[in-house]
Design an enzyme around this catalytic site. Structure first.
Site, short mmCIF file in Angstrom:
data_model
loop_
_atom_site.label_atom_id
_atom_site.label_comp_id
_atom_site.label_asym_id
_atom_site.label_seq_id
_atom_site.Cartn_x
_atom_site.Cartn_y
_atom_site.Cartn_z
N CYS A 1 13.77 46.05 -33.19
CA CYS A 1 14.52 45.35 -34.03
C CYS A 1 15.06 44.00 -33.13
O CYS A 1 15.67 44.09 -32.37
CB CYS A 1 15.64 45.96 -34.57
SG CYS A 1 16.99 45.02 -35.26
N CYS B 1 18.77 43.44 -33.20
CA CYS B 1 19.40 44.38 -32.54
C CYS B 1 19.41 44.01 -30.88
O CYS B 1 20.43 44.39 -30.33
CB CYS B 1 18.69 45.95 -32.64
SG CYS B 1 18.70 46.35 -34.36
#
Length: 175
Positions: free
Chosen positions: A98, A101
């Site tokens: 991600c 993230c």
């Protein structure tokens, strides 16, 4: 008798600059119908400096041993939540694939340095702890839970990339 000749002639496309394109800065003034690329007023040094700013700074793996924000298992997180704490607990639900993230991890590392003794920041890999993430209603990544040491206060949940200043405000004002 002579047959009528019907011929369809499509309307000519208007290729002169429109009212709106004439109001754009000259380096953005680009017609959809022209065959020349837009011109840029940025110099080569400005372009190179912009590229160097945008280059990723992190090298190596996403989770490293020297990070202050530690990756914990579901069992360890549950013990922290139920246990006695005198500082707020921030849980980051992330995935290694991600992009947001990874950006959030950098901000959380800065917060961990800033709030070294005043907050506990941990992370959970949603790929490793899928069932725990599902139980915690993690639907989007990254998801943060801010849990106050005062059990009478509700936890605050955020989803998606949020600015570091918003995290500071939550820690300072709401926990």
């Amino acid at each position: 008798m002579q047959a009528a000749s019907l011929a369809f002639h499509p309307p000519a496309l208007h290729t002169s600059p429109s009212y709106f394109s004439s109001k754009l800065p000259h380096h953005l003034n680009y017609s959809l119908f022209s065959h020349t690329p837009p011109t840029s007023t940025l110099s080569l040094t400005q372009t190179l400096s912009r590229k160097s700013i945008c280059q990723p700074r992190a090298v190596g793996k996403y989770v490293r041993e020297d990070y202050l924000v530690k990756k914990l298992s579901a069992k360890e997180i549950q013990e922290l939540i139920k246990g006695e704490r005198n500082v707020p607990l921030i849980i980051d639900f992330y995935a290694t694939w991600c992009g947001p993230c990874i950006l959030m991890a950098q901000e959380l590392e800065m917060l961990a340095v800033e709030y070294e003794n005043n907050a506990l920041i941990v992370k959970v890999d949603t790929d490793d702890e899928y069932e725990f993430a599902r139980d915690m209603q993690v639907r989007g990544l990254p998801t943060l839970y801010f849990i106050s040491p005062d059990s009478s206060k509700d936890a605050i949940r955020t989803e998606g990339l949020i600015p570091i200043q918003m995290m500071r405000d939550i820690i300072n004002n709401d926990l």
